[in-house]
Motif scaffolding. Structure first.
Motif, PDB file in Angstrom:
ATOM      1  N   THR A 130      36.951  35.930  42.511  1.00  0.00           N
ATOM      2  CA  THR A 130      38.242  36.622  42.622  1.00  0.00           C
ATOM      3  C   THR A 130      39.214  35.935  43.567  1.00  0.00           C
ATOM      4  OG1 THR A 130      37.141  38.112  44.145  1.00  0.00           O
ATOM      5  CG2 THR A 130      37.532  38.922  41.925  1.00  0.00           C
ATOM      6  N   PHE A 153      42.668  34.743  42.360  1.00  0.00           N
ATOM      7  CA  PHE A 153      43.866  35.586  42.298  1.00  0.00           C
ATOM      8  C   PHE A 153      44.813  35.298  43.451  1.00  0.00           C
ATOM      9  CE2 PHE A 153      41.024  38.249  39.686  1.00  0.00           C
ATOM     10  CZ  PHE A 153      41.831  38.347  38.574  1.00  0.00           C
ATOM     11  N   PHE A 155      40.022  42.630  31.156  1.00  0.00           N
ATOM     12  CA  PHE A 155      41.337  42.073  30.831  1.00  0.00           C
ATOM     13  C   PHE A 155      41.801  42.512  29.446  1.00  0.00           C
ATOM     14  CE2 PHE A 155      40.063  38.952  34.099  1.00  0.00           C
ATOM     15  CZ  PHE A 155      41.177  39.068  34.908  1.00  0.00           C
ATOM     16  N   SER A 183      44.375  45.451  33.844  1.00  0.00           N
ATOM     17  CA  SER A 183      44.364  44.002  33.984  1.00  0.00           C
ATOM     18  C   SER A 183      45.497  43.430  34.818  1.00  0.00           C
ATOM     19  CB  SER A 183      44.331  43.346  32.602  1.00  0.00           C
ATOM     20  OG  SER A 183      45.518  43.635  31.910  1.00  0.00           O
ATOM     21  N   SER A 188      46.931  41.976  38.056  1.00  0.00           N
ATOM     22  CA  SER A 188      46.266  41.133  39.043  1.00  0.00           C
ATOM     23  C   SER A 188      45.498  41.901  40.118  1.00  0.00           C
ATOM     24  CB  SER A 188      47.323  40.265  39.713  1.00  0.00           C
ATOM     25  OG  SER A 188      46.813  38.985  39.924  1.00  0.00           O
ATOM     26  N   ALA A 200      42.615  44.197  38.686  1.00  0.00           N
ATOM     27  CA  ALA A 200      41.550  43.375  38.101  1.00  0.00           C
ATOM     28  C   ALA A 200      40.755  42.695  39.203  1.00  0.00           C
ATOM     29  CB  ALA A 200      42.140  42.338  37.159  1.00  0.00           C
ATOM     30  N   SER A 201      41.471  42.156  40.151  1.00  0.00           N
ATOM     31  CA  SER A 201      40.810  41.443  41.230  1.00  0.00           C
ATOM     32  C   SER A 201      39.853  42.360  41.976  1.00  0.00           C
ATOM     33  CB  SER A 201      41.866  40.890  42.179  1.00  0.00           C
ATOM     34  OG  SER A 201      41.266  40.396  43.343  1.00  0.00           O
ATOM     35  N   ILE A 258      36.824  43.303  39.681  1.00  0.00           N
ATOM     36  CA  ILE A 258      35.887  42.205  39.474  1.00  0.00           C
ATOM     37  C   ILE A 258      35.154  41.883  40.770  1.00  0.00           C
ATOM     38  CG2 ILE A 258      35.687  39.757  38.876  1.00  0.00           C
ATOM     39  CD1 ILE A 258      37.938  40.159  36.909  1.00  0.00           C
TER      40      ILE A 258
END
Lengths: 356, 356
Positions: free
Chosen positions: A249, A252, B252, B258, B260, B263-264, B267
């Motif tokens: 990650t 990002f 995603f 999704s 940034s 999602a970051s 994940i």
DNA sequence: GTTAGCACTCATTCTTTTAGAGTGCTAATA
DNA sequence: TATTAGCACTCTAAAAGAATGAGTGCTAAC
């Protein structure tokens, strides 16, 4: 046209600045940034030349310049060369580095027991430290020797084989056999296996030897075969290569990588690991100087990483077992820091493993 | 105001449509979608009521409605209830499911040897199958019994302990000892350990027993202690819980997850695994019906998942070893399919493990 | 060879416009 | 009394337009 001294200075300044800011850099910036005492206009002329030479480009007409892959390549090559020269000189300046080394060693030592856990930790620490994604492979057994095999009864028709290689690489394998096996015969098998195979590499366990063993095993030929298959499967390197990744990650943090589709592809690559395996395989053939290798953009063999740079280092255990550590970041990664870190870890791991 | 029959029908229609499209659904859509033969205007009135009751909301004034967590909760509860009823009836309709089951079983059987590899595969297949992220934990040893311990000399001051639990859970541990140990004494130790500990649970290896053993070990007290520590550390559940994740990048595929930062975070949670461990721990206390549990939005104990839903199932090996399988997706996940899949896998794993 | 000056380009940002989806309400209808 | 048609209204998303400014390339002067 030639890359004269002044052009080199300007090029380096452009790249350095771009590494720091991530923004295209203009002539005005450079005219202040560098000690050449030149006006923006002059810089502009030089920049036009550098562009013609292929080291930099403009993302669009009215923007500053950013390095091309060729530009990065020049920068990295130059850096590596300088580093080499510096190293010879700086022998006595090692204290700083040694301090860092020590603190890390302490950490690493906590868990030396389990190589795999250790490597996982290396990946983690390195990712946290650098803010890039990392990967670490388990050491590859190449010409590594068998230390011993230990068969134990698990259930009537199941045997647990513990396989230990030089360097204390341990693998478990459960073997399901068709016929039952008495305790006594198990012991015999154990002895047979160990007397015959101990100290041999995978390559040395050839057909003749196997035939001989099967001969001695009498009615247990079938079992021997199964056990041998298991051993081969277990220690053959293809199956053995594990890759630990961490810090996926982190990507990002770099806008040029973090749009949905790129990020997804990249993280998938890191999660899925198959292409990383391919990467490592190809990487092995390369390694020259210090075991540090830099791949910039399209130089990486993995499609999903074409907007990234990858820096790899090999580490070595005793007995010539080699593994790879990789750092995956944007092309504008801090190569200097990354190389430095990798070297530290390298020394580090060498130390830990050689001492133990 | 009450949730009358018609309102329920409309609510379900709204949610179902939203699950499919991911777009806010308007009155016109529903008036066609459902067999009630009502005009959009009427639907609008009902929708206003449903909103007042807290089952749906409008993202903004001139948009259609989307379900609230309460809405989802209603939908899922209703679905689970219906499923239960259906199951009783459909006994004979199992062929389809059984087919799927068989094909999967075949796949799973390939690698039964290594539970961990198997579970990793379950995570992978399930992720590919559902297009959500998945997690699978290793089975938790709770009151699981020791089958045997096997100590072998690795190096003068290093011992390899292979610890095998009921259910063929195998762990290796390298123990570094301070004093050397003769081959003979190693054998003695082996016997002592096995006669004393075999068949016991972690809970049963209490202080009195340890004291007794240490007594018998004579001058090897220290080593015994180290070995015991290793055993305890190795089989104590906290250290034992591994979580395999897969399909992280599937998120995603759902725009609502999704961007940034979301999602970051998500994940990272999947990669880092610590909070997943916490999740699983808490989850264990819950499980009631069929071992399937649904967490919607804020119902999950993990902050990073508050925009997701998580569906978990427990699987059980012989000897009461339990593990968890989880599916992480957007709140508008296809609950029906997910529950179905989980049930299949459940049966599946039960089968594989019970038969072996 | 270097630099000042200036016209020009183009991404970015902000504003404005437009289109369309969907609502709530009212009055008519069955 | 419940349902529906009709219409004004709201608000987003997309498109179009205008303003800003960073940075360039080129020319002419130093």
């Amino acid at each position: 046209m030639e890359l004269d001294d002044r052009k080199v200075k300007i090029l380096k300044a452009i790249i350095k600045n771009y590494l720091e800011t991530g923004e295209p850099v203009g002539s005005r910036t450079i005219s202040k940034y560098v000690d050449l005492k030149l006006s923006p206009a002059t810089i502009r002329n030089e920049m036009a030349d550098l562009e013609e030479l292929g080291y930099i480009v403009q993302p669009h007409t009215s923007a500053g310049r950013i390095p091309t892959d060729k530009g990065y390549r020049f920068y990295v090559d130059d850096m590596m060369a300088t580093k080499e020269a510096e190293l010879v000189v700086k022998e006595n300046e090692l204290t700083d580095r040694e301090k860092e080394l020590d603190s890390m060693k302490e950490f690493l030592n906590e868990k030396v027991d389990r190589v795999e856990e250790l490597l996982q930790n290396v990946a983690k620490v390195l990712a946290k430290d650098t803010n890039y994604a990392t990967m670490v492979t388990t050491p590859q057994v190449k010409g590594n020797r068998l230390k011993f095999v230990q068969l134990s009864q698990l259930e009537p028709n199941k045997i647990l084989a513990v396989i230990v290689m030089e360097g204390n690489l341990i693998r478990n394998k459960v073997i399901t056999i068709s016929d039952e096996l008495s305790q006594e015969n198990l012991l015999k098998l154990n002895i047979l296996l160990n007397t015959t195979l101990t100290g041999l590499t995978l390559q040395e366990m050839n057909l003749g030897l196997v035939a001989k063993m099967e001969n001695q095993a009498g009615e247990y030929t079938k079992i021997i075969k199964e056990v041998l298959d298991a051993i081969v499967e277990t220690i053959s390197s293809a199956d053995n290569l594990k890759i630990y990744t961490s810090g996926a990650t982190n990507i990002f943090k770099y806008p040029e990588l973090s749009d949905s589709s790129k990020a997804s592809e990249l993280i998938y690559t890191l999660e899925e690991k198959q292409s990383l395996t391919d990467f490592v395989m190809e990487d092995e053939e390369q390694h020259g100087n210090h075991g540090i290798q830099v791949y910039i953009g399209n130089e990486t063999p993995v499609e999903a990483m074409k907007d990234c740079s990858v820096v790899t280092a090999t580490y070595e255990l005793q007995d010539g077992m080699k593994g790879t550590i990789g750092i995956i970041g944007p092309k504008r990664m801090d190569y200097e820091k990354v190389v430095e870190k990798l070297k530290t870890i390298q020394t580090q791991l060498d130390d830990v493993f050689k001492k133990t």
